[in-house]
Motif scaffolding. Structure first.
Motif, PDB file in Angstrom:
ATOM      1  N   ASN A   2     -20.883 -49.657 -84.106  1.00 28.94           N
ATOM      2  CA  ASN A   2     -20.759 -49.314 -86.066  1.00 28.94           C
ATOM      3  C   ASN A   2     -19.439 -50.037 -86.315  1.00 28.94           C
ATOM      4  O   ASN A   2     -18.581 -49.874 -85.711  1.00 28.94           O
ATOM      5  CB  ASN A   2     -21.791 -48.116 -86.237  1.00 28.94           C
ATOM      6  CG  ASN A   2     -20.940 -46.898 -86.007  1.00 28.94           C
ATOM      7  OD1 ASN A   2     -19.312 -46.975 -85.893  1.00 28.94           O
ATOM      8  ND2 ASN A   2     -22.090 -45.581 -84.913  1.00 28.94           N
ATOM      9  N   THR A   4     -17.632 -47.896 -87.564  1.00 27.48           N
ATOM     10  CA  THR A   4     -16.821 -47.060 -87.638  1.00 27.48           C
ATOM     11  C   THR A   4     -15.873 -47.520 -86.276  1.00 27.48           C
ATOM     12  O   THR A   4     -14.216 -47.626 -86.064  1.00 27.48           O
ATOM     13  CB  THR A   4     -16.897 -45.583 -87.102  1.00 27.48           C
ATOM     14  OG1 THR A   4     -17.698 -45.800 -85.152  1.00 27.48           O
ATOM     15  CG2 THR A   4     -18.167 -44.895 -88.285  1.00 27.48           C
ATOM     16  N   PHE A  55     -22.725 -45.492 -90.364  1.00 28.30           N
ATOM     17  CA  PHE A  55     -22.560 -44.152 -90.044  1.00 28.30           C
ATOM     18  C   PHE A  55     -22.966 -43.839 -91.063  1.00 28.30           C
ATOM     19  O   PHE A  55     -22.625 -43.417 -91.754  1.00 28.30           O
ATOM     20  CB  PHE A  55     -21.077 -44.359 -89.344  1.00 28.30           C
ATOM     21  CG  PHE A  55     -20.528 -43.069 -88.797  1.00 28.30           C
ATOM     22  CD1 PHE A  55     -21.371 -42.648 -87.265  1.00 28.30           C
ATOM     23  CD2 PHE A  55     -20.095 -42.405 -89.648  1.00 28.30           C
ATOM     24  CE1 PHE A  55     -21.127 -40.914 -86.813  1.00 28.30           C
ATOM     25  CE2 PHE A  55     -19.667 -40.395 -89.405  1.00 28.30           C
ATOM     26  CZ  PHE A  55     -20.430 -39.908 -87.375  1.00 28.30           C
ATOM     27  N   ASN A  56     -23.890 -42.235 -90.451  1.00 26.65           N
ATOM     28  CA  ASN A  56     -23.851 -41.310 -91.347  1.00 26.65           C
ATOM     29  C   ASN A  56     -23.529 -40.028 -91.391  1.00 26.65           C
ATOM     30  O   ASN A  56     -24.334 -39.463 -89.684  1.00 26.65           O
ATOM     31  CB  ASN A  56     -25.064 -41.504 -92.616  1.00 26.65           C
ATOM     32  CG  ASN A  56     -25.260 -40.375 -93.608  1.00 26.65           C
ATOM     33  OD1 ASN A  56     -24.342 -40.386 -94.708  1.00 26.65           O
ATOM     34  ND2 ASN A  56     -26.255 -39.536 -93.636  1.00 26.65           N
ATOM     35  N   GLY A  57     -22.656 -39.044 -90.876  1.00 25.06           N
ATOM     36  CA  GLY A  57     -22.722 -37.637 -90.658  1.00 25.06           C
ATOM     37  C   GLY A  57     -21.800 -36.408 -91.619  1.00 25.06           C
ATOM     38  O   GLY A  57     -20.847 -36.996 -93.006  1.00 25.06           O
ATOM     39  N   VAL A  58     -22.348 -35.574 -91.622  1.00 24.74           N
ATOM     40  CA  VAL A  58     -21.808 -34.278 -92.491  1.00 24.74           C
ATOM     41  C   VAL A  58     -20.528 -34.511 -92.626  1.00 24.74           C
ATOM     42  O   VAL A  58     -19.541 -33.866 -91.776  1.00 24.74           O
ATOM     43  CB  VAL A  58     -22.552 -33.017 -92.074  1.00 24.74           C
ATOM     44  CG1 VAL A  58     -22.083 -32.126 -93.364  1.00 24.74           C
ATOM     45  CG2 VAL A  58     -24.443 -33.415 -92.730  1.00 24.74           C
ATOM     46  N   TRP A  59     -19.982 -34.230 -93.581  1.00 23.80           N
ATOM     47  CA  TRP A  59     -18.454 -34.113 -93.485  1.00 23.80           C
ATOM     48  C   TRP A  59     -17.930 -32.609 -94.013  1.00 23.80           C
ATOM     49  O   TRP A  59     -17.600 -31.762 -93.692  1.00 23.80           O
ATOM     50  CB  TRP A  59     -17.162 -35.247 -94.395  1.00 23.80           C
ATOM     51  CG  TRP A  59     -16.223 -35.160 -94.623  1.00 23.80           C
ATOM     52  CD1 TRP A  59     -15.304 -33.990 -93.248  1.00 23.80           C
ATOM     53  CD2 TRP A  59     -15.086 -35.026 -95.323  1.00 23.80           C
ATOM     54  NE1 TRP A  59     -13.577 -34.475 -93.740  1.00 23.80           N
ATOM     55  CE2 TRP A  59     -13.720 -35.144 -94.700  1.00 23.80           C
ATOM     56  CE3 TRP A  59     -15.029 -35.926 -96.580  1.00 23.80           C
ATOM     57  CZ2 TRP A  59     -12.112 -35.184 -95.325  1.00 23.80           C
ATOM     58  CZ3 TRP A  59     -13.624 -36.405 -97.657  1.00 23.80           C
ATOM     59  CH2 TRP A  59     -12.819 -36.027 -96.805  1.00 23.80           C
ATOM     60  N   GLN A  61     -19.623 -29.031 -96.120  1.00 22.15           N
ATOM     61  CA  GLN A  61     -20.979 -28.625 -96.348  1.00 22.15           C
ATOM     62  C   GLN A  61     -21.478 -28.271 -98.066  1.00 22.15           C
ATOM     63  O   GLN A  61     -21.761 -28.258 -98.432  1.00 22.15           O
ATOM     64  CB  GLN A  61     -21.288 -27.124 -96.028  1.00 22.15           C
ATOM     65  CG  GLN A  61     -21.857 -27.616 -94.687  1.00 22.15           C
ATOM     66  CD  GLN A  61     -22.997 -28.290 -94.373  1.00 22.15           C
ATOM     67  OE1 GLN A  61     -24.066 -28.078 -94.727  1.00 22.15           O
ATOM     68  NE2 GLN A  61     -23.480 -28.545 -93.024  1.00 22.15           N
ATOM     69  N   LYS A  64     -21.307 -30.454-100.916  1.00 23.78           N
ATOM     70  CA  LYS A  64     -22.265 -31.547 -99.963  1.00 23.78           C
ATOM     71  C   LYS A  64     -21.388 -32.931 -99.837  1.00 23.78           C
ATOM     72  O   LYS A  64     -21.656 -33.856-101.043  1.00 23.78           O
ATOM     73  CB  LYS A  64     -23.228 -31.715-100.057  1.00 23.78           C
ATOM     74  CG  LYS A  64     -23.938 -31.900 -98.275  1.00 23.78           C
ATOM     75  CD  LYS A  64     -25.623 -31.906 -98.823  1.00 23.78           C
ATOM     76  CE  LYS A  64     -26.558 -32.063 -97.724  1.00 23.78           C
ATOM     77  NZ  LYS A  64     -27.973 -31.249 -97.580  1.00 23.78           N
ATOM     78  N   PHE A  66     -20.877 -36.207 -97.249  1.00 25.39           N
ATOM     79  CA  PHE A  66     -20.947 -37.720 -96.271  1.00 25.39           C
ATOM     80  C   PHE A  66     -19.904 -37.730 -96.031  1.00 25.39           C
ATOM     81  O   PHE A  66     -19.367 -39.182 -96.803  1.00 25.39           O
ATOM     82  CB  PHE A  66     -22.850 -37.827 -96.372  1.00 25.39           C
ATOM     83  CG  PHE A  66     -23.721 -36.933 -96.094  1.00 25.39           C
ATOM     84  CD1 PHE A  66     -24.271 -36.418 -95.048  1.00 25.39           C
ATOM     85  CD2 PHE A  66     -23.845 -36.317 -97.799  1.00 25.39           C
ATOM     86  CE1 PHE A  66     -25.629 -35.844 -95.371  1.00 25.39           C
ATOM     87  CE2 PHE A  66     -25.464 -35.654 -97.599  1.00 25.39           C
ATOM     88  CZ  PHE A  66     -25.812 -35.113 -96.558  1.00 25.39           C
ATOM     89  N   SER A  68     -20.629 -41.080 -94.645  1.00 24.54           N
ATOM     90  CA  SER A  68     -21.280 -42.426 -95.136  1.00 24.54           C
ATOM     91  C   SER A  68     -21.049 -43.711 -95.254  1.00 24.54           C
ATOM     92  O   SER A  68     -20.095 -43.823 -96.074  1.00 24.54           O
ATOM     93  CB  SER A  68     -22.223 -42.297 -96.533  1.00 24.54           C
ATOM     94  OG  SER A  68     -23.007 -43.127 -96.085  1.00 24.54           O
ATOM     95  N   ASP A 123     -20.184 -42.617-100.389  1.00 22.48           N
ATOM     96  CA  ASP A 123     -20.075 -41.414-100.718  1.00 22.48           C
ATOM     97  C   ASP A 123     -18.794 -41.015-101.303  1.00 22.48           C
ATOM     98  O   ASP A 123     -17.640 -41.994-101.082  1.00 22.48           O
ATOM     99  CB  ASP A 123     -20.415 -40.585 -99.551  1.00 22.48           C
ATOM    100  CG  ASP A 123     -19.869 -39.095-100.022  1.00 22.48           C
ATOM    101  OD1 ASP A 123     -18.735 -38.364-100.542  1.00 22.48           O
ATOM    102  OD2 ASP A 123     -21.296 -38.457 -99.937  1.00 22.48           O
TER     103      ASP A 123
END
Length: 478
Positions: A2, A4, A55-59, A61, A64, A66, A68, A123
């Motif tokens: 992807n 990244t 690509f999408n992932g939580v960075w 919390q 919030k 992402f 992204s 994001d």
């Protein structure tokens, strides 16, 4: 695989370039730049085959956030511009010797990493982080390896840094406000907000300040010419060829979809400022006696027209602006490289010190002339495709926008051809001008080949960006 992958290549390349030492730094940097370009073409093929390369992932919390990184036609076009220009820019530097070369080339690759991230991030906070990261390496590149006295460099670069940072803070405040409304920084969530006209006005102005400084649009342009002049040519190429496209891209990606009502309300004023930049940049370029400053003001005039295309809020305007971003990226890098080639021989950017180069090196003269003709949008070059489409979109809004915007072609032809006459023709300089070597020739040929190829057949790029342009316009006109 992807998007990244490209970021990791640039980031790993920056680290390995630094640890490889000064002797190998340029070659390692070139190798990773080529790897990033090849990866971007492979990802393009996956994208065209309808495979997911985002690509999408939580960075974080709370708040919030992402990590992204989304790829659509517009962002991929900008990533391809970055990854294709990077090997050209790195290779163009091979004729120079840099103190602490490992740091220099490491910063160049890190800047490419940050700029690529800016084009991919969806994001808002992640986008802002990449946006600011790109500012750090160019600050040190221009300050440490730039031209002129250290004091003059400090003054010019500090002004640029403060201007850009201050404008970006307003953008950060706008993102913070939008987060309070939706609990998300994600582009897909932010564009769904139903903001009042007053809220949209403030959001629009906050983003405009950040982007107008970066592009730049007058009256926020005062940093540009000095920084372009003081930065080493590689730094100037990065600024003019890629970094200013961050602002133009962001207008389309962020400002217009988030504040469409304000964009429609303030369109006449922004168009007027953008076109004023076209005229101002062209007139000031006419008076320049320094080759690098002349090209800087020429760039100001051209990006003013690109900005005008973005703010027409039409499909032709946005598509033409993207085409012209890409064309301008290649041609301005080529022109600044031509100025660098001359500087290597004559140790001067002063036009009065030059002349008669054509009689000594017809090959370089021919290559330089092709770049000049592309810069003035000669039919058959990709610059013509972009400028014609933008002018057509301005004509659809108001014929006078097109008339005044078209001065970039008329005045541009005058000052660029006059510059070519003074630099390449006339009396021969007493110092001999060595012909371009194979590396310099290769850089010119790659740039010119791209401009001619897509000038004759622009369809692949048009097909790539059109669906995303239509999606943006659907959001703006909802």
């Amino acid at each position: 695989m992807n998007v990244t992958t490209i970021l990791l290549i640039f980031l790993l390349g920056a680290v390995l370039t630094y640890v490889s030492g000064n002797k190998l730094a340029s070659k390692i940097a070139l190798g990773f730049s080529i790897m990033a370009a090849l990866a971007s073409f492979y990802l393009l093929q996956l994208y065209l085959a309808n495979q997911n390369i985002s690509f999408n992932g939580v960075w974080l919390q709370s708040p919030k956030v992402f990590l992204s990184l989304q790829a659509d036609g517009i962002s991929l076009a900008m990533v391809l511009l970055t990854t294709c220009l990077m090997p050209v820019i790195v290779l163009s530097s091979f004729g120079n010797i840099y103190n602490n070369a490992k740091s220099f080339y490491s910063l160049v690759l890190f800047m490419a990493f940050a700029m690529t991230g800016t084009f991919l991030a969806t994001d808002g906070l992640v986008y802002y982080v990449f946006w600011e990261l790109a500012l750090i390496p160019i600050y040190f590149i221009a300050l440490i390896w730039g031209n002129g006295s250290i004091e003059s460099r400090k003054k010019a670069i500090l002004k640029f840094f403060i201007y850009t940072l201050a404008g970006s803070l307003f953008m950060l405040i706008a993102f913070a406000y939008l987060y309070t409304k939706t609990g998300s920084f994600l582009w897909n969530d932010l564009v769904k907000l139903n903001l009042t006209s007053t809220e949209q006005t403030w959001i629009f102005l906050a983003f405009f300040l950040a982007y107008a400084i970066k592009i730049p649009i007058i009256p926020f342009h005062t940093w540009q010419a000095k920084v372009y002049q003081k930065a080493p040519t590689v730094g100037t190429m990065l600024l003019s060829g890629i970094m200013l496209k961050m602002g133009l891209y962001s207008v389309i990606r962020w400002q217009l979809p988030l504040a469409p009502l304000a964009a429609k309300t303030y369109m006449p004023y922004v168009l007027a400022l953008s076109i004023a930049g076209v005229i101002y940049g062209s007139i000031v370029a006419l008076k320049q006696k320094d080759l690098k400053k002349l090209l800087a003001y020429s760039s100001l005039a051209h990006v003013g027209l690109i900005a005008a295309g973005c703010y027409t809020l039409t499909q032709d305007g946005l598509s033409g602006a993207i085409a012209q971003m890409i064309a301008h990226g290649f041609v301005i890098v080529g022109l600044f490289f031509a100025a660098e080639v001359i500087y290597r021989r004559y140790d001067s950017y002063k036009i009065k010190d030059l002349g008669g180069i054509r009689s000594q090196t017809p090959k370089f003269s021919s290559l330089f002339l092709l770049l000049v003709l592309a810069s003035v949008a000669l039919p058959g070059t990709y610059n013509f495709v972009g400028e014609f489409t933008v002018l057509f979109s301005l004509y659809q809004i108001n014929i006078w926008y097109a008339v005044f915007g078209g001065t970039t072609i008329i005045l541009g032809a005058y000052y660029m051809l006059k510059m070519f006459q003074n630099v390449m023709l006339g009396e021969t300089n007493t110092k001999a001008f060595a012909d371009v070597n194979w590396t310099e020739t290769f850089v010119f040929v790659v740039i010119i080949a791209f401009l001619l190829l897509y000038g004759l057949y622009p369809k692949p790029i048009t097909d790539l960006v059109t669906p995303s342009v239509k999606e943006i316009l659907t959001i703006i006109n909802r």
